[in-house]
Design a protein around this motif. Structure first.
Motif, PDB file in Angstrom:
ATOM      1  N   LEU A 104       0.823  -1.216   0.000  1.00  7.43           N
ATOM      2  CA  LEU A 104       0.000   0.000   0.000  1.00  7.43           C
ATOM      3  C   LEU A 104       0.854   1.262   0.000  1.00  7.43           C
ATOM      4  O   LEU A 104       0.430   2.314  -0.470  1.00  7.43           O
ATOM      5  N   GLN A 105       2.066   1.145   0.528  1.00  6.23           N
ATOM      6  CA  GLN A 105       3.011   2.266   0.520  1.00  6.23           C
ATOM      7  C   GLN A 105       3.777   2.365  -0.795  1.00  6.23           C
ATOM      8  O   GLN A 105       4.603   3.253  -0.977  1.00  6.23           O
ATOM      9  N   GLY A 106       3.510   1.426  -1.695  1.00  8.93           N
ATOM     10  CA  GLY A 106       4.203   1.432  -2.972  1.00  8.93           C
ATOM     11  C   GLY A 106       5.536   0.724  -2.953  1.00  8.93           C
ATOM     12  O   GLY A 106       6.271   0.735  -3.946  1.00  8.93           O
ATOM     13  N   LYS A 107       5.875   0.073  -1.849  1.00 11.66           N
ATOM     14  CA  LYS A 107       7.148  -0.641  -1.720  1.00 11.66           C
ATOM     15  C   LYS A 107       6.937  -2.089  -2.169  1.00 11.66           C
ATOM     16  O   LYS A 107       6.869  -3.020  -1.367  1.00 11.66           O
ATOM     17  N   VAL A 108       6.844  -2.250  -3.481  1.00 14.85           N
ATOM     18  CA  VAL A 108       6.450  -3.533  -4.056  1.00 14.85           C
ATOM     19  C   VAL A 108       7.469  -4.634  -3.759  1.00 14.85           C
ATOM     20  O   VAL A 108       7.105  -5.727  -3.304  1.00 14.85           O
ATOM     21  N   ASP A 109       8.736  -4.376  -4.017  1.00  8.73           N
ATOM     22  CA  ASP A 109       9.759  -5.406  -3.804  1.00  8.73           C
ATOM     23  C   ASP A 109       9.821  -5.855  -2.353  1.00  8.73           C
ATOM     24  O   ASP A 109       9.915  -7.056  -2.057  1.00  8.73           O
ATOM     25  N   GLU A 110       9.752  -4.886  -1.443  1.00  2.00           N
ATOM     26  CA  GLU A 110       9.792  -5.221  -0.012  1.00  2.00           C
ATOM     27  C   GLU A 110       8.541  -5.996   0.398  1.00  2.00           C
ATOM     28  O   GLU A 110       8.607  -6.931   1.208  1.00  2.00           O
ATOM     29  N   GLY A 111       7.415  -5.589  -0.181  1.00  2.00           N
ATOM     30  CA  GLY A 111       6.167  -6.267   0.147  1.00  2.00           C
ATOM     31  C   GLY A 111       6.173  -7.707  -0.333  1.00  2.00           C
ATOM     32  O   GLY A 111       5.807  -8.620   0.412  1.00  2.00           O
ATOM     33  N   LEU A 112       6.602  -7.928  -1.561  1.00  4.66           N
ATOM     34  CA  LEU A 112       6.647  -9.290  -2.102  1.00  4.66           C
ATOM     35  C   LEU A 112       7.645 -10.151  -1.344  1.00  4.66           C
ATOM     36  O   LEU A 112       7.464 -11.369  -1.215  1.00  4.66           O
ATOM     37  N   LYS A 113       8.678  -9.524  -0.810  1.00  5.33           N
ATOM     38  CA  LYS A 113       9.693 -10.252  -0.037  1.00  5.33           C
ATOM     39  C   LYS A 113       9.074 -10.885   1.209  1.00  5.33           C
ATOM     40  O   LYS A 113       9.510 -11.951   1.663  1.00  5.33           O
ATOM     41  N   GLN A 114       8.042 -10.239   1.743  1.00  3.87           N
ATOM     42  CA  GLN A 114       7.399 -10.750   2.952  1.00  3.87           C
ATOM     43  C   GLN A 114       6.757 -12.123   2.723  1.00  3.87           C
ATOM     44  O   GLN A 114       6.692 -12.943   3.632  1.00  3.87           O
ATOM     45  N   PHE A 115       6.305 -12.372   1.498  1.00  4.43           N
ATOM     46  CA  PHE A 115       5.655 -13.647   1.209  1.00  4.43           C
ATOM     47  C   PHE A 115       6.631 -14.816   1.294  1.00  4.43           C
ATOM     48  O   PHE A 115       6.208 -15.966   1.414  1.00  4.43           O
ATOM     49  N   GLU A 116       7.920 -14.530   1.257  1.00  2.47           N
ATOM     50  CA  GLU A 116       8.917 -15.593   1.390  1.00  2.47           C
ATOM     51  C   GLU A 116       8.983 -16.128   2.816  1.00  2.47           C
ATOM     52  O   GLU A 116       9.543 -17.194   3.061  1.00  2.47           O
ATOM     53  N   THR A 117       8.420 -15.382   3.749  1.00  3.59           N
ATOM     54  CA  THR A 117       8.443 -15.806   5.158  1.00  3.59           C
ATOM     55  C   THR A 117       7.162 -16.528   5.581  1.00  3.59           C
ATOM     56  O   THR A 117       6.999 -16.873   6.746  1.00  3.59           O
ATOM     57  N   ILE A 118       6.256 -16.732   4.632  1.00  2.00           N
ATOM     58  CA  ILE A 118       5.026 -17.460   4.943  1.00  2.00           C
ATOM     59  C   ILE A 118       5.385 -18.892   5.335  1.00  2.00           C
ATOM     60  O   ILE A 118       6.196 -19.532   4.674  1.00  2.00           O
ATOM     61  N   PRO A 119       4.793 -19.431   6.413  1.00  2.00           N
ATOM     62  CA  PRO A 119       5.137 -20.796   6.858  1.00  2.00           C
ATOM     63  C   PRO A 119       4.808 -21.842   5.797  1.00  2.00           C
ATOM     64  O   PRO A 119       3.838 -21.697   5.044  1.00  2.00           O
TER      65      PRO A 119
END
Length: 313
Positions: A104-119
Motif C-alpha cells: 500500500l506504501q508502494g514498496k512492491v519489492d519489499e512487500g513481495l519479499k514478505q511472502f517468502e516468510t510465509i510458513p
C-alpha cells in the motif's frame, strides 16, 4: 363385582401410562429432529464471528446474519494436522499484514519479499466452503460438507484503508469433531457448475421465488490472490453496474474489494471455495430484477466467472 372394578382400574391405569410414554417418546423425537435440522447461527455485528466453536462432521447448514455496516463473508480453511489458530495468528497473519502495509506504501519489492516468510504449512491448507458475500442487514444460508479437523474461519474483505477484516478480528477457530451430523444433502431447485475452464455454467432457468442453488465445483485452482473460485449471488440496480462489480471484486487489485461496496450492488450470499468435485448449496429468495453470479477472482468477466441474468415477474 369388586374384582371386575379392580380390573377396570388396572386397565385404565395401564392405558394412561402407555399414553404418557407414547407422548413423551413423540415429543422427544420431535425435539431431536428440530435440533438436527437447525442451521448453525453465525452473526457479525462488527469485526467478529459470533458462533459456537464445535461442530459435527458431515453436512452442515450455516445461517449468517450480517448486522454490521460492512460487506462480509466467511471462508473455512482446514488446517494441517498439528496447526491451530494460534499458529495462524502468530505465523501467517504477520507476513501477510506486513506485505499489505508495504504494498500500500508502494514498496512492491519489499512487500513481495514478505511472502517468502510465509510458513510452509500454509501450502497444505484446504479451502472448505463458507457463506458468500453478504451486504449489511442481509442473511445468507449455505450448506456444505465438512471433514473432521481444525478450521480457520476468516473474512478478508478490506477496510477503506486497504487492510483486510481478518487483521481486525474476523478470524475464528472452528473444531469439527469425528461424529456425523444427521443433516442430509439438500435438494436443489437451480443447478450450476463452476470451473477454471468453463467458468460459471447455469443449467436451469431462474424464476422469482425461493430457491436452493446447487453449485458443483468441477475443478479448483489458485489465482493471484492465493485462493480459488467461488460463486456469489448479487442483485444489481442496473446492468450498467457490471463493470463496477467486476472491478470491485478483484482482490488482486489493492484498491479493490474495499468497503463500502459500490452503491447499487446487494450481495445475497453464495458458496465459498470448495475442493474439486465437491458440491455446495445456498438459499436465496429472488424478486423480479437484475442479478449476477460472480466469482471473487481477478478479471472474473474475462474468465467466464461472471454470469448475469434477469428475473421477471
Amino acid at each position: 363385582m369388586r374384582n371386575t372394578n379392580l380390573k377396570l382400574v388396572i386397565i385404565l391405569l395401564m392405558a394412561f401410562f402407555m399414553s404418557c410414554k407414547s407422548d413423551k417418546s413423540e415429543s422427544s423425537n420431535k425435539f431431536s429432529a428440530t435440533e438436527i435440522y437447525k442451521p448453525i447461527k453465525v452473526v457479525s455485528e462488527g469485526m467478529e464471528f459470533q458462533m459456537k466453536d464445535t461442530l459435527e462432521a458431515g453436512w452442515n447448514t450455516f445461517k449468517y446474519q450480517n448486522k454490521s455496516n460492512e460487506v462480509h463473508f466467511f471462508l473455512l480453511e482446514k488446517l494441517p494436522e498439528g496447526i491451530r489458530i494460534a499458529n495462524y495468528k502468530n505465523e501467517l497473519i504477520p507476513p501477510f499484514k506486513k506485505a499489505t502495509e508495504l504494498l500500500l506504501q508502494g514498496k512492491v519489492d519489499e512487500g513481495l519479499k514478505q511472502f517468502e516468510t510465509i510458513p510452509t504449512w500454509f501450502s497444505k491448507v484446504k479451502v472448505s466452503g463458507g457463506v458468500g458475500l453478504i451486504s449489511p442487514n442481509v442473511v445468507g444460508e449455505s450448506t456444505f460438507y465438512l471433514e473432521p479437523g481444525i478450521y480457520a474461519m476468516e473474512c478478508y474483505v478490506r477496510m477503506p484503508n486497504g487492510m483486510a477484516h481478518v487483521y481486525y478480528g474476523m478470524l475464528k477457530e472452528v473444531i469439527v469433531i469425528d461424529r456425523k451430523s444427521q443433516l442430509e444433502r439438500p435438494k436443489s431447485s437451480v443447478n450450476l457448475s463452476v470451473s477454471s475452464k468453463e467458468g460459471i455454467v447455469l443449467n436451469d432457468s431462474i424464476t422469482a421465488g425461493d430457491h436452493v442453488f446447487g453449485v458443483h465445483f468441477k475443478d479448483q485452482t489458485t489465482y493471484q490472490t492465493m485462493l480459488g473460485h467461488d460463486v456469489n449471488l448479487v442483485r444489481l440496480d442496473n446492468f450498467i453496474l457490471t463493470d463496477t462489480l467486476n472491478n470491485w471484486i478483484n482482490a488482486a487489485d489493492l484498491n479493490a474489494f474495499r468497503s463500502p461496496a459500490p452503491k447499487g450492488l446487494t450481495f445475497l450470499g453464495g458458496i465459498n471455495d470448495l475442493q474439486t468435485g465437491a458440491t455446495g448449496y445456498f438459499k436465496a429468495s429472488l424478486t423480479p430484477g437484475n442479478y449476477a453470479f460472480i466469482s471473487e477472482v481477478p478479471n472474473a468477466k474475462e474468465k467466464g466467472l461472471f454470469k448475469t441474468f434477469k428475473v421477471i415477474d
